[in-house]
Design a protein around this motif. Sequence first.
Motif, PDB file in Angstrom:
ATOM      1  N   GLY A  35       7.883   1.285   3.535  1.00 44.14           N
ATOM      2  CA  GLY A  35       8.581  -0.449   4.212  1.00 44.14           C
ATOM      3  C   GLY A  35       8.267  -0.393   5.700  1.00 44.14           C
ATOM      4  N   VAL A  36       7.703   0.567   6.199  1.00 41.67           N
ATOM      5  CA  VAL A  36       6.791   0.808   7.456  1.00 41.67           C
ATOM      6  C   VAL A  36       5.453  -0.345   7.428  1.00 41.67           C
ATOM      7  CG1 VAL A  36       5.671   1.867   9.464  1.00 41.67           C
ATOM      8  CG2 VAL A  36       7.335   2.944   8.165  1.00 41.67           C
ATOM      9  N   TYR A  37       5.213  -0.256   6.284  1.00 40.90           N
ATOM     10  CA  TYR A  37       3.670  -1.673   6.251  1.00 40.90           C
ATOM     11  C   TYR A  37       3.932  -2.634   5.443  1.00 40.90           C
ATOM     12  CZ  TYR A  37       0.262   2.230   7.247  1.00 40.90           C
ATOM     13  OH  TYR A  37      -0.432   3.519   7.936  1.00 40.90           O
ATOM     14  N   VAL A  38       4.198  -4.096   6.321  1.00 35.69           N
ATOM     15  CA  VAL A  38       5.082  -5.352   5.378  1.00 35.69           C
ATOM     16  C   VAL A  38       3.532  -6.342   5.106  1.00 35.69           C
ATOM     17  CG1 VAL A  38       7.293  -4.860   5.530  1.00 35.69           C
ATOM     18  CG2 VAL A  38       5.538  -5.713   6.313  1.00 35.69           C
ATOM     19  N   LEU A  39       3.508  -6.625   3.866  1.00 35.18           N
ATOM     20  CA  LEU A  39       2.657  -8.022   3.579  1.00 35.18           C
ATOM     21  C   LEU A  39       3.523  -9.521   4.470  1.00 35.18           C
ATOM     22  CD1 LEU A  39       0.905  -6.777   0.540  1.00 35.18           C
ATOM     23  CD2 LEU A  39      -0.128  -6.307   3.300  1.00 35.18           C
ATOM     24  N   PRO A  40       3.028 -10.482   5.157  1.00 32.79           N
ATOM     25  CA  PRO A  40       3.525 -11.181   5.552  1.00 32.79           C
ATOM     26  C   PRO A  40       3.559 -12.402   3.646  1.00 32.79           C
ATOM     27  CG  PRO A  40       1.235 -11.493   6.501  1.00 32.79           C
ATOM     28  CD  PRO A  40       1.635  -9.819   5.448  1.00 32.79           C
TER      29      PRO A  40
END
Length: 54
Positions: A35-40
Amino acid sequence: MANCPICKKNPRDPNYQPFCSKRCSDVDLQRWLGGVYVLPGEPADDLLQDDRED
Protein backbone atom coordinates in the motif's frame (compact mmCIF):
# COMPACT_ATOMS: atom_id res chain seq x y z
CA MET A 1 19.47 4.75 -21.14
CA ALA A 2 17.34 5.52 -18.08
CA ASN A 3 18.24 4.49 -14.55
CA CYS A 4 16.41 1.94 -12.43
CA PRO A 5 13.46 3.67 -10.71
CA ILE A 6 14.21 1.94 -7.37
CA CYS A 7 17.97 2.17 -6.81
CA LYS A 8 18.81 4.67 -9.59
CA LYS A 9 21.55 2.32 -10.81
CA ASN A 10 22.42 2.08 -14.48
CA PRO A 11 22.01 0.07 -16.67
CA ARG A 12 18.68 -1.67 -16.51
CA ASP A 13 18.58 -5.42 -16.99
CA PRO A 14 16.44 -6.39 -20.01
CA ASN A 15 15.10 -9.37 -18.02
CA TYR A 16 13.67 -7.07 -15.32
CA GLN A 17 12.66 -3.93 -17.24
CA PRO A 18 12.34 -1.22 -16.07
CA PHE A 19 14.46 -2.39 -13.12
CA CYS A 20 18.13 -3.33 -12.90
CA SER A 21 17.64 -6.59 -11.00
CA LYS A 22 15.17 -9.05 -9.51
CA ARG A 23 15.76 -7.43 -6.14
CA CYS A 24 14.58 -4.02 -7.35
CA SER A 25 11.64 -5.63 -9.12
CA ASP A 26 10.66 -7.37 -5.86
CA VAL A 27 11.04 -4.13 -3.88
CA ASP A 28 8.61 -2.44 -6.27
CA LEU A 29 6.12 -5.31 -6.02
CA GLN A 30 6.28 -5.20 -2.21
CA ARG A 31 5.59 -1.46 -2.27
CA TRP A 32 2.44 -2.05 -4.34
CA LEU A 33 1.28 -4.93 -2.16
CA GLY A 34 2.03 -3.03 1.04
CA GLY A 35 0.00 0.00 0.00
CA VAL A 36 2.95 2.37 -0.33
CA TYR A 37 1.84 3.27 -3.84
CA VAL A 38 -1.74 4.47 -4.22
CA LEU A 39 -3.82 5.69 -7.11
CA PRO A 40 -5.96 8.75 -6.44
CA GLY A 41 -9.70 8.32 -6.46
CA GLU A 42 -12.76 7.85 -4.33
CA PRO A 43 -12.46 5.39 -1.45
CA ALA A 44 -13.71 1.94 -2.45
CA ASP A 45 -16.37 1.99 0.30
CA ASP A 46 -17.96 5.08 -1.31
CA LEU A 47 -18.05 3.35 -4.69
CA LEU A 48 -19.77 0.28 -3.26
CA GLN A 49 -22.37 2.45 -1.50
CA ASP A 50 -23.15 4.31 -4.76
CA ASP A 51 -23.75 0.99 -6.58
CA ARG A 52 -26.22 -0.16 -3.91
CA GLU A 53 -28.27 3.03 -4.21
CA ASP A 54 -28.86 2.60 -7.97
